[in-house]
Motif scaffolding. Structure first.
Motif, PDB file in Angstrom:
ATOM      1  N   GLN A 167       0.807  -1.371   0.012  1.00 20.26           N
ATOM      2  CA  GLN A 167      -0.028  -0.110   0.114  1.00 20.26           C
ATOM      3  C   GLN A 167       0.930   1.135  -0.001  1.00 20.26           C
ATOM      4  N   PRO A 168       0.416   2.483  -0.715  1.00 23.04           N
ATOM      5  CA  PRO A 168       0.902   3.550  -0.800  1.00 23.04           C
ATOM      6  C   PRO A 168       1.840   4.126   0.765  1.00 23.04           C
ATOM      7  N   LEU A 169       2.937   4.662   0.734  1.00 23.04           N
ATOM      8  CA  LEU A 169       3.458   5.417   1.802  1.00 23.04           C
ATOM      9  C   LEU A 169       4.077   4.237   2.677  1.00 23.04           C
ATOM     10  N   MET A 170       4.519   3.254   2.268  1.00 21.82           N
ATOM     11  CA  MET A 170       5.201   2.062   3.003  1.00 21.82           C
ATOM     12  C   MET A 170       6.572   2.016   2.527  1.00 21.82           C
ATOM     13  N   TYR A 171       7.535   2.161   3.323  1.00 18.36           N
ATOM     14  CA  TYR A 171       9.037   2.102   3.111  1.00 18.36           C
ATOM     15  C   TYR A 171       9.511   0.793   3.478  1.00 18.36           C
ATOM     16  N   CYS A 172       9.863   0.186   2.356  1.00 20.36           N
ATOM     17  CA  CYS A 172      10.168  -1.204   2.884  1.00 20.36           C
ATOM     18  C   CYS A 172      11.317  -1.828   2.294  1.00 20.36           C
ATOM     19  N   GLU A 173      12.112  -2.895   2.849  1.00 20.06           N
ATOM     20  CA  GLU A 173      13.129  -3.671   2.272  1.00 20.06           C
ATOM     21  C   GLU A 173      12.360  -4.812   1.347  1.00 20.06           C
ATOM     22  N   PHE A 174      12.571  -4.983  -0.022  1.00 21.87           N
ATOM     23  CA  PHE A 174      12.008  -5.609  -0.805  1.00 21.87           C
ATOM     24  C   PHE A 174      12.907  -6.387  -1.233  1.00 21.87           C
ATOM     25  N   VAL A 175      12.681  -8.116  -1.577  1.00 25.14           N
ATOM     26  CA  VAL A 175      13.300  -9.101  -2.267  1.00 25.14           C
ATOM     27  C   VAL A 175      12.451  -9.316  -3.282  1.00 25.14           C
ATOM     28  N   ILE A 176      12.881  -9.021  -4.640  1.00 30.20           N
ATOM     29  CA  ILE A 176      12.109  -9.008  -5.794  1.00 30.20           C
ATOM     30  C   ILE A 176      12.821 -10.104  -6.900  1.00 30.20           C
ATOM     31  N   ARG A 177      12.119 -10.314  -7.764  1.00 33.84           N
ATOM     32  CA  ARG A 177      12.735 -11.013  -8.898  1.00 33.84           C
ATOM     33  C   ARG A 177      12.026 -10.587 -10.422  1.00 33.84           C
ATOM     34  N   LYS A 178      12.797 -10.550 -11.161  1.00 31.74           N
ATOM     35  CA  LYS A 178      12.288 -10.144 -12.553  1.00 31.74           C
ATOM     36  C   LYS A 178      11.938 -11.261 -13.414  1.00 31.74           C
ATOM     37  N   THR A 179      10.691 -11.215 -14.004  1.00 28.03           N
ATOM     38  CA  THR A 179      10.680 -12.530 -14.942  1.00 28.03           C
ATOM     39  C   THR A 179      10.055 -11.672 -16.227  1.00 28.03           C
ATOM     40  N   LYS A 180      10.729 -11.979 -17.247  1.00 26.98           N
ATOM     41  CA  LYS A 180      10.386 -11.290 -18.558  1.00 26.98           C
ATOM     42  C   LYS A 180      10.212  -9.832 -18.277  1.00 26.98           C
ATOM     43  N   ASP A 181       9.268  -9.015 -18.406  1.00 29.49           N
ATOM     44  CA  ASP A 181       9.231  -7.716 -18.455  1.00 29.49           C
ATOM     45  C   ASP A 181       8.625  -7.094 -16.947  1.00 29.49           C
ATOM     46  N   ILE A 182       8.432  -8.047 -16.130  1.00 30.10           N
ATOM     47  CA  ILE A 182       7.807  -7.499 -14.624  1.00 30.10           C
ATOM     48  C   ILE A 182       8.655  -7.907 -13.742  1.00 30.10           C
ATOM     49  N   PHE A 183       8.704  -6.938 -12.341  1.00 27.18           N
ATOM     50  CA  PHE A 183       9.294  -7.314 -11.127  1.00 27.18           C
ATOM     51  C   PHE A 183       8.057  -8.095 -10.394  1.00 27.18           C
ATOM     52  N   ILE A 224       7.353  -9.263  -6.156  1.00 29.29           N
ATOM     53  CA  ILE A 224       7.846  -9.281  -4.724  1.00 29.29           C
ATOM     54  C   ILE A 224       7.745 -10.977  -4.203  1.00 29.29           C
ATOM     55  N   SER A 225       8.976 -11.290  -3.756  1.00 27.01           N
ATOM     56  CA  SER A 225       9.185 -12.532  -3.173  1.00 27.01           C
ATOM     57  C   SER A 225       8.918 -12.426  -1.659  1.00 27.01           C
ATOM     58  N   SER A 226       9.494 -11.501  -1.042  1.00 30.42           N
ATOM     59  CA  SER A 226       9.194 -10.886   0.310  1.00 30.42           C
ATOM     60  C   SER A 226       9.339  -9.465   0.648  1.00 30.42           C
ATOM     61  N   ALA A 227       9.108  -9.068   1.826  1.00 32.87           N
ATOM     62  CA  ALA A 227       9.282  -7.724   2.021  1.00 32.87           C
ATOM     63  C   ALA A 227       8.912  -7.455   3.347  1.00 32.87           C
ATOM     64  N   SER A 228       9.910  -6.545   3.946  1.00 27.02           N
ATOM     65  CA  SER A 228       9.584  -5.989   5.548  1.00 27.02           C
ATOM     66  C   SER A 228       9.687  -4.434   5.538  1.00 27.02           C
ATOM     67  N   VAL A 229       8.828  -4.149   6.392  1.00 28.85           N
ATOM     68  CA  VAL A 229       8.511  -2.466   6.759  1.00 28.85           C
ATOM     69  C   VAL A 229       9.799  -1.939   7.463  1.00 28.85           C
ATOM     70  N   ILE A 230      10.360  -0.965   6.651  1.00 32.79           N
ATOM     71  CA  ILE A 230      11.587  -0.192   7.344  1.00 32.79           C
ATOM     72  C   ILE A 230      10.665   1.180   8.176  1.00 32.79           C
TER      73      ILE A 230
END
Length: 244
Positions: free
Chosen positions: A52-68, A70-76
């Motif tokens: 949701q907007p206004l959340m600053y997080c550490e994201f673990v992401i992966r890119k498949t084809k043309d889109i990222f 989210i694999s996991s994330a935690s709020v900073i």
């Protein structure tokens, strides 16, 4: 598929299919990107809080084809509480809209990211949102390379200007001899204040304060100039008339 760790703040959300969202996230490593948050709308989803907007997080992401995605994330840091106050929701939305408008996708700009986080933090701590907005406008112009010429006349390069005017067409000051019909007069003290803000380190922005009169004078320059640059209206400004 390689997993990538990055920090970023959610700017916007769009519902996708029944249980997912596509987020616009402004990251430190890739700039502004779109990220799929799969199944985040499902009950007890671990991605619900970060999607949701206004959340600053550490994201673990992966890119498949043309889109990222989210694999996991935690709020900073959560700035979500700003959205729960009508006034602050409009001001924080304004800052986000400026960032979204000035930066293209995958255009990295860590200075603008730090500016946004710093400004949201000041709003969260109760600093005058009008002051925060004026500072933000000036600094985003600096960090994106669009800051006007405020140290000399843009036409004759004269520096010892005693009576100054601002040219939206020419992106800077004009002297009395060079001014054109649509240039507006600007007080020298206002010029000096804008230059001070432009030069101030981000860490010291919380110390800057000014009264509503100076705020309004700066606003007559920054808002129209930003509209000229973006060549579009800033949608959320329509809501400001309800909170002035």
């Amino acid at each position: 598929m390689k997993l990538i760790k990055t920090k970023g703040i959610v700017l916007k959300e769009i519902n996708f299919e029944e249980s997912s969202k596509i987020l616009t996230v402004f990251t430190s490593d890739f700039g502004k990107i779109q990220v799929l948050s799969k199944n985040c709308k499902r009950l007890l989803s671990v991605l619900s809080a970060v999607s949701q907007p206004l959340m600053y997080c550490e994201f673990v992401i992966r890119k498949t084809k043309d889109i990222f995605s989210i694999s996991s994330a935690s709020v900073i840091e959560s700035f979500f509480e700003l959205s729960q106050d009508v006034n602050l929701a409009i001001y924080s939305g304004y800052l986000i809209e400026l960032v979204d408008s000035f930066l293209e996708f995958e255009q990295k700009n860590e200075d603008v990211l730090r500016l946004l986080l710093n400004s949201l933090y000041l709003l969260k701590k109760g600093k005058d949102p009008e002051v925060v907005s004026r500072i933000f406008e000036i600094k985003i112009l600096v960090y994106t390379g669009f800051f006007p010429q405020f140290t000399q006349c843009v036409k004759c390069q004269r520096k010892d200007i005693t009576r100054a005017f601002f040219s939206f067409k020419n992106s800077g000051l004009t002297c009395e001899k060079c001014k054109e019909e649509n240039d507006i007069e600007i007080e020298i003290e206002v010029v000096k204040s804008i230059l001070v803000i432009a030069a101030t380190n981000l860490k010291k922005l919380n110390k800057i304060s000014f009264d509503r009169s100076l705020n309004d004078k700066i606003k007559t320059i920054t808002l129209p100039y930003i509209k000229v640059l973006l060549q579009t209206d800033i949608k959320i400004l329509d809501f400001f008339k309800f909170i002035q």
